[in-house]
Motif scaffolding. Structure first.
Motif, PDB file in Angstrom:
ATOM      1  N   UNK A 276       9.871  -7.846 -18.355  1.00 10.03           N
ATOM      2  CA  UNK A 276       8.558  -7.189 -18.368  1.00 10.03           C
ATOM      3  C   UNK A 276       7.789  -7.507 -17.080  1.00 10.03           C
ATOM      4  N   UNK A 277       7.814  -8.768 -16.663  1.00  7.44           N
ATOM      5  CA  UNK A 277       7.074  -9.153 -15.447  1.00  7.44           C
ATOM      6  C   UNK A 277       7.668  -8.457 -14.228  1.00  7.44           C
ATOM      7  N   UNK A 278       8.992  -8.516 -14.099  1.00  8.36           N
ATOM      8  CA  UNK A 278       9.634  -7.885 -12.931  1.00  8.36           C
ATOM      9  C   UNK A 278       9.401  -6.385 -12.905  1.00  8.36           C
ATOM     10  N   UNK A 279       9.433  -5.773 -14.090  1.00  7.75           N
ATOM     11  CA  UNK A 279       9.222  -4.321 -14.152  1.00  7.75           C
ATOM     12  C   UNK A 279       7.827  -3.980 -13.664  1.00  7.75           C
ATOM     13  N   UNK A 280       6.828  -4.735 -14.121  1.00  6.89           N
ATOM     14  CA  UNK A 280       5.443  -4.455 -13.733  1.00  6.89           C
ATOM     15  C   UNK A 280       5.283  -4.596 -12.216  1.00  6.89           C
ATOM     16  N   UNK A 281       5.851  -5.667 -11.673  1.00  2.86           N
ATOM     17  CA  UNK A 281       5.741  -5.875 -10.219  1.00  2.86           C
ATOM     18  C   UNK A 281       6.480  -4.759  -9.479  1.00  2.86           C
ATOM     19  N   UNK A 282       7.673  -4.418  -9.968  1.00  2.00           N
ATOM     20  CA  UNK A 282       8.474  -3.376  -9.304  1.00  2.00           C
ATOM     21  C   UNK A 282       7.736  -2.043  -9.310  1.00  2.00           C
ATOM     22  N   UNK A 283       7.070  -1.721 -10.432  1.00  2.15           N
ATOM     23  CA  UNK A 283       6.336  -0.446 -10.513  1.00  2.15           C
ATOM     24  C   UNK A 283       5.253  -0.400  -9.441  1.00  2.15           C
ATOM     25  N   UNK A 284       4.506  -1.488  -9.303  1.00  2.12           N
ATOM     26  CA  UNK A 284       3.393  -1.493  -8.349  1.00  2.12           C
ATOM     27  C   UNK A 284       3.893  -1.460  -6.902  1.00  2.12           C
ATOM     28  N   UNK A 285       4.942  -2.219  -6.621  1.00  2.00           N
ATOM     29  CA  UNK A 285       5.479  -2.230  -5.249  1.00  2.00           C
ATOM     30  C   UNK A 285       6.089  -0.865  -4.902  1.00  2.00           C
ATOM     31  N   UNK A 286       6.879  -0.329  -5.838  1.00  2.00           N
ATOM     32  CA  UNK A 286       7.499   0.979  -5.584  1.00  2.00           C
ATOM     33  C   UNK A 286       6.441   2.070  -5.461  1.00  2.00           C
ATOM     34  N   UNK A 287       5.364   1.929  -6.218  1.00  2.00           N
ATOM     35  CA  UNK A 287       4.279   2.917  -6.155  1.00  2.00           C
ATOM     36  C   UNK A 287       3.730   3.000  -4.732  1.00  2.00           C
ATOM     37  N   UNK A 288       3.510   1.821  -4.147  1.00  2.00           N
ATOM     38  CA  UNK A 288       2.995   1.813  -2.776  1.00  2.00           C
ATOM     39  C   UNK A 288       4.017   2.448  -1.819  1.00  2.00           C
ATOM     40  N   UNK A 289       5.271   2.050  -1.968  1.00  2.00           N
ATOM     41  CA  UNK A 289       6.301   2.550  -1.047  1.00  2.00           C
ATOM     42  C   UNK A 289       6.442   4.067  -1.145  1.00  2.00           C
ATOM     43  N   UNK A 290       6.499   4.567  -2.372  1.00  2.00           N
ATOM     44  CA  UNK A 290       6.696   6.021  -2.545  1.00  2.00           C
ATOM     45  C   UNK A 290       5.471   6.783  -2.038  1.00  2.00           C
ATOM     46  N   UNK A 291       4.278   6.270  -2.368  1.00  2.00           N
ATOM     47  CA  UNK A 291       3.049   6.939  -1.910  1.00  2.00           C
ATOM     48  C   UNK A 291       3.017   6.988  -0.387  1.00  2.00           C
ATOM     49  N   UNK A 292       3.389   5.859   0.204  1.00  2.00           N
ATOM     50  CA  UNK A 292       3.368   5.788   1.665  1.00  2.00           C
ATOM     51  C   UNK A 292       4.356   6.779   2.283  1.00  2.00           C
ATOM     52  N   UNK A 293       5.534   6.881   1.673  1.00  2.00           N
ATOM     53  CA  UNK A 293       6.564   7.800   2.204  1.00  2.00           C
ATOM     54  C   UNK A 293       6.114   9.251   2.025  1.00  2.00           C
ATOM     55  N   UNK A 294       5.620   9.579   0.819  1.00  2.00           N
ATOM     56  CA  UNK A 294       5.264  10.978   0.530  1.00  2.00           C
ATOM     57  C   UNK A 294       4.072  11.432   1.374  1.00  2.00           C
ATOM     58  N   UNK A 295       3.065  10.571   1.508  1.00  2.00           N
ATOM     59  CA  UNK A 295       1.871  10.986   2.253  1.00  2.00           C
ATOM     60  C   UNK A 295       2.030  10.794   3.761  1.00  2.00           C
ATOM     61  N   UNK A 296       3.060  10.053   4.151  1.00  2.00           N
ATOM     62  CA  UNK A 296       3.255   9.781   5.577  1.00  2.00           C
ATOM     63  C   UNK A 296       2.228   8.811   6.116  1.00  2.00           C
ATOM     64  N   UNK A 297       1.532   8.126   5.235  1.00  2.00           N
ATOM     65  CA  UNK A 297       0.522   7.150   5.664  1.00  2.00           C
ATOM     66  C   UNK A 297       0.846   5.798   5.036  1.00  2.00           C
ATOM     67  N   UNK A 298       0.189   4.766   5.492  1.00  2.00           N
ATOM     68  CA  UNK A 298       0.382   3.454   4.880  1.00  2.00           C
ATOM     69  C   UNK A 298       1.476   2.647   5.545  1.00  2.00           C
ATOM     70  N   UNK A 299       1.923   3.099   6.706  1.00  2.00           N
ATOM     71  CA  UNK A 299       2.845   2.259   7.482  1.00  2.00           C
ATOM     72  C   UNK A 299       4.318   2.567   7.284  1.00  2.00           C
TER      73      UNK A 299
END
Lengths: 300, 276
Positions: A276-299
């Motif tokens: 449960x802990x790893x899943x929650x962390x993975x969701x938040x980290x992946x959320x940032x990565x995917x958002x950054x890739x899709x929007x082309x922003x965030x590094x």
């Protein structure tokens, strides 16, 4: 009597516990501590163990994923198991996801109307709720709910099967346990979390409408038109891509911890907590990565 | 079917018939297994005799369970050979192991029944997975097997509702579902009371007689070993210390065997009586 001569002893003793299945928390080799003070060795070991465990965990997940892909494309295809997993992950999560969506939409509606009123822009509450839900809140919360409800149950069930030899029993019966237990669960996660995200979107926007229009008195026509004007297919697609990745990841992590659980009831409990802990962390980290890739922003 | 494939099938059948005549069912040669730097099996070599109860004994930590996990390839040994009916299974891939594993049945120490299924579904599991039998035929076979083992009345009970002895019977029924040639029992009487232990011993012998299976029994219950064993292999700290018939075993002049027998607390006379 056929007596075999005793052989030279190569190890000091064999009275050690039988090695358990591979796990990400393998002990790190004892460093030579003669040169450094013991406290420095302890700190050094703790620091080194963090990246080692991280990469070990990634390796475990990649290994399980590789095996799931290998066995997932091979017959036999057990559709009844897949249906049962879809029902467990999706249908049984409908209520909790719907409830979460309703209250998230309602709370967000209150907060945005309250905030936007300060500069007379309260009619923008609807579209902002819609955009936030479709892009971020719906996939993240739907995945978190699935992780808390279905992921934890999966981890516990597989862990319990592992420590009571049921997984080994499957292997001895010439049934591959990854094909039988892991593959249907991962597919169910990847399919059902996007569907639950769509439900979350609808109920969340309904919750916001309920509060903004029925309680706080915004114009219903303006609310609906603004949502239709601002929220478009790209926002929904972004959310669905995230939901697919989250669903897949959450079930993979849950299966990994359950499948390789060890150490009896305490080990099963530990596996569930870690999942449960790893899943929650993975969701938040992946959320940032995917958002950054899709929007082309965030590094990225 | 082409002439070539007919010839190949005939050759395979002839090889199978020839293999069935071999009194040695399983050849274990120089088997080694380590976990990290810790060597558990140190070149184990012994034979499992066809159609008999082959017992492997040894103290806790001697490597019995590790060895049985290698036998059925739950783990891959570091070196050595496990030859079943002439085929070395140590180097087979997971995919190629599927047909090889169907020669084995295994009864786990804690029975390992699937707790999400009732007794009937546990026994029917293998038939549904590996055969194309209709549900009606599966039902017939499952009920016949449960009846033969005296647990037909428990067909629709869940494993949690069964006693230790009944679980063991259901586990044997499940292991026998596909009529394997080799049945492995991992510490079948551990944790059971003396009366249930005796019932399980009878069950092992009855199963061997009725179905003609080769049994491999991992145990350290000496009373049980001498009741059912036809051939005893003593594993000491990852190596074979002695191997032979129960009579030969009792007459062994090995100090380690003598120590083990003495420590078991069962007198040699009682062991001989067990044989009788």
């Amino acid at each position: 009597m056929a007596e075999v001569a005793p052989q030279p002893v190569k190890a000091p003793s064999t009275d050690a516990p039988i090695a358990a299945p591979p796990s990400g928390d393998a002990p790190i080799a004892e460093p030579r501590s003669g040169f450094f003070p013991p406290w420095l060795v302890t700190i050094g070991r703790a620091v080194v163990s963090i990246p080692l465990r991280f990469f070990s965990e990634i390796g475990m997940l990649a290994g399980l994923l590789g095996q799931a892909l290998f066995w997932g494309i091979r017959p036999p295809y057990r559709f009844s198991l897949l249906l049962a997993a879809l029902e467990f992950v999706g249908v049984q999560s409908l209520f909790i996801v719907g409830l979460t969506g309703l209250f998230i939409g309602m709370v967000f509606g209150i907060q945005l109307v309250d905030g936007f009123r300060q500069f007379g822009a309260e009619n923008q509450a609807g579209p902002v709720v819609g955009m936030a839900l479709t892009r971020e809140l719906a996939p993240v919360f739907a995945a978190l709910m699935v992780s808390a409800r279905a992921g934890s149950a999966m981890s516990t069930e597989l862990g319990s099967m592992r420590v009571t030899d049921q997984i080994d029993a499957l292997t001895t019966m010439a049934v591959n346990p990854i094909q039988y237990l892991v593959v249907p669960r991962i597919i169910a996660g990847a399919v059902m979390v996007p569907l639950l995200t769509m439900l979350f979107n609808l109920i969340g926007i309904f919750g916001a409408w309920l509060v903004c229009v029925q309680i706080l008195g915004l114009d219903p026509g303006v609310f609906v038109e603004n949502v239709k004007w601002i929220v478009d297919a790209k926002d929904v697609t972004q959310g669905l891509i995230k939901a697919f990745v989250f669903g897949f990841t959450v079930t993979l992590i849950a299966c990994r911890h359950g499948f390789y659980a060890k150490g009896g009831a305490a080990g099963v409990g530990q596996a569930t907590t870690s999942a449960v802990v790893q899943s929650a962390v993975a969701i938040l980290v992946l959320d940032y990565l995917i958002t950054s890739i899709i929007t082309g922003q965030g590094g990225l | 079917m082409s002439a070539a494939s007919e010839a190949s099938a005939a050759a395979a059948q002839a090889a199978a018939v020839e293999a069935e005549k071999d009194p040695i069912h399983l050849r274990i040669r120089d088997l080694r297994k380590s976990y990290g730097e810790h060597e558990i099996l140190k070149g184990v070599t012994f034979d499992v005799l066809r159609g008999l109860n082959n017992v492997i004994i040894g103290a806790s930590g001697s490597g019995k369970t590790v060895m049985v996990r290698q036998l059925i390839r739950l783990e891959k040994p570091n070196a050595g050979q496990i030859i079943v009916d002439g085929q070395d299974i140590t180097s087979l891939s997971d995919v190629d192991l599927v047909p090889a594993r169907r020669k084995f049945g295994m009864v786990f120490q804690m029975s390992a029944l699937f707790d999400s299924m009732d007794v009937y579904d546990n026994v029917a599991f293998l038939l549904r997975e590996h055969t194309k039998l209709r549900e009606r035929d599966i039902r017939e076979k499952v009920m016949a097997r449960l009846k033969a083992l005296g647990v037909e009345h428990a067909a629709h009970k869940m494993p949690a509702e069964l006693s230790g002895g009944m679980k063991k019977r259901v586990a044997v029924a499940r292991a026998l579902a596909l009529e394997p040639k080799i049945l492995i029992y991992d510490e079948p009487t551990t944790g059971l009371d003396p009366i249930t232990s005796r019932t399980v011993d009878d069950l092992i012998e009855q199963t061997r007689e009725t179905y003609g299976v080769t049994s491999v029994i991992i145990s350290h219950d000496m009373a049980s070993v001498f009741r059912v064993g036809h051939h005893i292999t003593y594993l000491y700290k990852g190596s074979i210390e002695a191997s032979g018939t129960p009579e030969e075993f009792l007459a062994s002049d090995s100090v380690r065997v003598a120590e083990f027998l003495e420590a078991s607390g069962v007198s040699k006379d009682l062991m001989r009586e067990g044989r009788a």
